[in-house]
Write an enzyme that holds these catalytic residues in place. Structure first.
Site, PDB file in Angstrom:
ATOM      1  N   HIS A   1       0.739  -1.303  -0.056  1.00  0.00           N
ATOM      2  CA  HIS A   1      -0.031  -0.087  -0.114  1.00  0.00           C
ATOM      3  C   HIS A   1       0.772   1.153   0.025  1.00  0.00           C
ATOM      4  O   HIS A   1       0.410   2.380  -0.121  1.00  0.00           O
ATOM      5  CB  HIS A   1      -0.879  -0.125   1.268  1.00  0.00           C
TER       6      HIS A   1
HETATM    7  C1  UD1 Z   1      -2.127   5.400   5.921  1.00  0.00           C
HETATM    8  C2  UD1 Z   1      -0.908   5.707   6.669  1.00  0.00           C
HETATM    9  C3  UD1 Z   1       0.372   4.637   6.678  1.00  0.00           C
HETATM   10  C4  UD1 Z   1      -0.215   3.578   7.004  1.00  0.00           C
HETATM   11  C5  UD1 Z   1      -1.416   3.143   6.449  1.00  0.00           C
HETATM   12  C6  UD1 Z   1      -2.119   1.771   6.792  1.00  0.00           C
HETATM   13  C7  UD1 Z   1      -0.382   8.345   6.651  1.00  0.00           C
HETATM   14  C8  UD1 Z   1       0.251   9.307   5.947  1.00  0.00           C
HETATM   15  N1  UD1 Z   1      -0.493   7.180   5.977  1.00  0.00           N
HETATM   16  O1  UD1 Z   1      -1.859   5.188   4.756  1.00  0.00           O
HETATM   17  O2  UD1 Z   1       1.407   5.369   7.288  1.00  0.00           O
HETATM   18  O3  UD1 Z   1       0.798   2.473   6.910  1.00  0.00           O
HETATM   19  O4  UD1 Z   1      -2.308   4.094   6.665  1.00  0.00           O
HETATM   20  O5  UD1 Z   1      -3.270   1.663   6.009  1.00  0.00           O
HETATM   21  O6  UD1 Z   1      -0.865   8.555   7.698  1.00  0.00           O
HETATM   22  N2  UD1 Z   1      -9.230   4.791   2.312  1.00  0.00           N
HETATM   23  C9  UD1 Z   1     -10.349   4.111   2.257  1.00  0.00           C
HETATM   24  N3  UD1 Z   1     -10.900   3.560   3.136  1.00  0.00           N
HETATM   25  C10 UD1 Z   1     -10.344   3.810   4.646  1.00  0.00           C
HETATM   26  C11 UD1 Z   1      -9.289   4.543   4.588  1.00  0.00           C
HETATM   27  C12 UD1 Z   1      -8.621   5.039   3.441  1.00  0.00           C
HETATM   28  O7  UD1 Z   1     -11.005   3.721   1.124  1.00  0.00           O
HETATM   29  O8  UD1 Z   1     -10.958   3.581   5.532  1.00  0.00           O
HETATM   30  C13 UD1 Z   1      -8.652   4.889   0.859  1.00  0.00           C
HETATM   31  C14 UD1 Z   1      -9.007   6.433   0.649  1.00  0.00           C
HETATM   32  O9  UD1 Z   1      -9.172   6.504  -0.838  1.00  0.00           O
HETATM   33  C15 UD1 Z   1      -7.811   7.185   1.121  1.00  0.00           C
HETATM   34  C16 UD1 Z   1      -6.583   6.232   0.717  1.00  0.00           C
HETATM   35  O10 UD1 Z   1      -7.215   5.225   1.208  1.00  0.00           O
HETATM   36  O11 UD1 Z   1      -7.575   8.379   0.295  1.00  0.00           O
HETATM   37  C17 UD1 Z   1      -5.540   6.645   1.613  1.00  0.00           C
HETATM   38  O12 UD1 Z   1      -5.927   6.626   2.853  1.00  0.00           O
HETATM   39  P1  UD1 Z   1      -4.967   7.564   4.062  1.00  0.00           P
HETATM   40  O13 UD1 Z   1      -5.320   7.417   5.214  1.00  0.00           O
HETATM   41  O14 UD1 Z   1      -4.367   8.880   3.710  1.00  0.00           O
HETATM   42  O15 UD1 Z   1      -3.396   6.831   3.852  1.00  0.00           O
HETATM   43  P2  UD1 Z   1      -3.067   5.189   3.721  1.00  0.00           P
HETATM   44  O16 UD1 Z   1      -2.497   4.910   2.499  1.00  0.00           O
HETATM   45  O17 UD1 Z   1      -4.092   4.274   4.300  1.00  0.00           O
END
Ligand code: UD1
Length: 393
Positions: A227
């Site tokens: 991811h």
């Molecule tokens: C975040 C953390 C990362 C961690 C990861 C574990 C930061 C910068 N990154 O990354 O360190 O390893 O979590 O999962 O804080 N989304 C969904 N559903 C959710 C959450 C997210 O669909 O419940 C999708 C959304 O499109 C979102 C994307 O995932 O834009 C990224 O989510 P985000 O929280 O920004 O970062 P992660 O890649 O999950």
């Protein structure tokens, strides 16, 4: 003493669960007069809502028996600035209302930094659990979050001696640094027996379904998680990795519980053809690269325990595989957890197709890297954290 425990995203939940348990244990000791020197801790649980899907959040509360959050900020996704800024604004309101004596943040996600920053600006002390880890790669958002949170925290609870060294090198006073071990390992050891009861192998057809119940052996499979933006947001990197996985999956089935971010990117880049359609409840699974929905904590742990090896770009899984003695190939150029390489089963393979294939083939040939578990990863880290917090009062 009033505390706020902060959680936000998937890797936070298994880190806060043991802290909450250790607080409860401390309070029980005070209540039953086993500890007459200290007073009870009153803890408020705040969920920023950085992760919000059932599979990314709620299932972890159920599996890890974390109480329902007292306060949910519902911040959700966004750009880095939007997410960090929105958490800061919403968390500051909580601080005004709750007036805690200490805020506990874990890990390295955007909410970790945001909540730490809102707190110190109001002169509220911050404890950072999992402090001192460094990948030395400032293109990773987590590295910036780690550096900045550690620079402003008052208690820095570290998982391994290398983390202490990093902090000292950055000029953090030694009396703020406490080597306590790894809270993620606390969760792993605490939940191992429960995880063994998960029926995920059977559900995925990873068990030879024999006519008797006596001998149900799982078939071999490899497990994958992916991811990191550096792997999945860039088409070429993702393509390289998928090429390697396609080759490896002709030798061993690969199971890939897919992160929502990665699923989006695979669709965006039109790379769906690399995957084999997963037919639920097959008696045994064939060769191929299978993606499935993200899993809860216990199901994933069970899948890890029985896997031949794991390929990942996660931080925590590098630690968990070291504890479990499972070979781990980390699809990154750096790791903030070097102890898992020096002492554990972890090998860095970058996102280089040839390297990934070469190391996977070695494992399939039975040439496994031997490792052992760091001594201080003994399941008692959260208890040490609580002891230090109460003794400081
Ligand atoms: C975040 C953390 C990362 C961690 C990861 C574990 C930061 C910068 N990154 O990354 O360190 O390893 O979590 O999962 O804080 N989304 C969904 N559903 C959710 C959450 C997210 O669909 O419940 C999708 C959304 O499109 C979102 C994307 O995932 O834009 C990224 O989510 P985000 O929280 O920004 O970062 P992660 O890649 O999950």
């Amino acid at each position: 003493m009033k505390l706020i425990n902060v959680v936000a995203a998937r890797p936070n939940f298994m880190k806060i669960a043991p802290v909450i348990r250790a607080i409860k244990k401390h309070n029980n000791r005070v209540h039953s007069s086993l500890d007459t020197h200290h007073s009870k801790l009153y803890a408020v649980l705040v969920h920023t809502g950085q992760h919000y899907d059932y599979e990314m959040s709620k299932v972890f509360f159920e599996d890890l028996e974390i109480p329902v959050p007292d306060i949910y900020l519902g911040v959700g996704s966004g750009t880095h600035a939007e997410q960090t800024g929105n958490v800061m604004i919403e968390f500051e309101k909580v601080l005004f209302k709750e007036e805690p004596d200490l805020v506990i943040v874990v890990g390295d996600v955007n909410s970790t930094l945001a909540c730490a920053l809102s707190s110190v600006k109001l002169h509220i002390p911050v404890a950072h659990v999992e402090a001192g880890l460094r990948s030395f790669d400032r293109t990773m958002p987590e590295e910036i979050n780690r550096l900045l949170t550690d620079a402003i925290a008052d208690f820095l609870f570290t998982p391994s001696p290398d983390a202490d060294e990093n902090l000292k090198r950055e000029g953090i006073p030694e009396d703020k640094i406490f080597l306590v071990g790894d809270v993620m390992v606390d969760s792993l050891l605490f939940n191992l027996d429960k995880a063994k009861k998960s029926n995920i192998l059977r559900k995925l057809g990873l068990q030879k379904e024999l006519s008797t119940d006596r001998c149900q052996l799982p078939t071999d499979y490899a497990l994958l998680t992916l991811h990191r933006p550096s792997n999945v947001d860039d088409r070429e990197s993702l393509h390289n990795i998928l090429e390697a996985l396609k080759r490896i999956s002709t030798e061993i089935p690969i199971i890939f519980p897919i992160h929502p971010r990665t699923r989006k990117q695979i669709e965006h880049f039109g790379l769906q053809d690399y995957f084999t359609k997963f037919e639920n409840r097959m008696s045994t699974i064939g060769y191929g690269l299978y993606y499935i929905d993200p899993l809860g904590y216990l199901d994933f742990l069970k899948l890890m325990i029985h896997s031949k090896f794991i390929m990942t770009d996660s931080g925590g899984i590098q630690e968990e595989t070291t504890v479990l003695g499972i070979p781990c190939l980390t699809l990154r150029d750096t790791t903030e957890r070097p102890i898992t390489i020096k002492q554990g089963t972890n090998i860095l393979v970058h996102n280089n197709s040839e390297r990934i294939i070469k190391e996977a083939c070695k494992i399939l040939d039975g040439k496994l890297k031997k490792g052992n578990c760091p001594e201080i990863w003994d399941g008692r880290s959260a208890e040490r954290i609580v002891e230090i917090i109460v003794s400081d009062r």
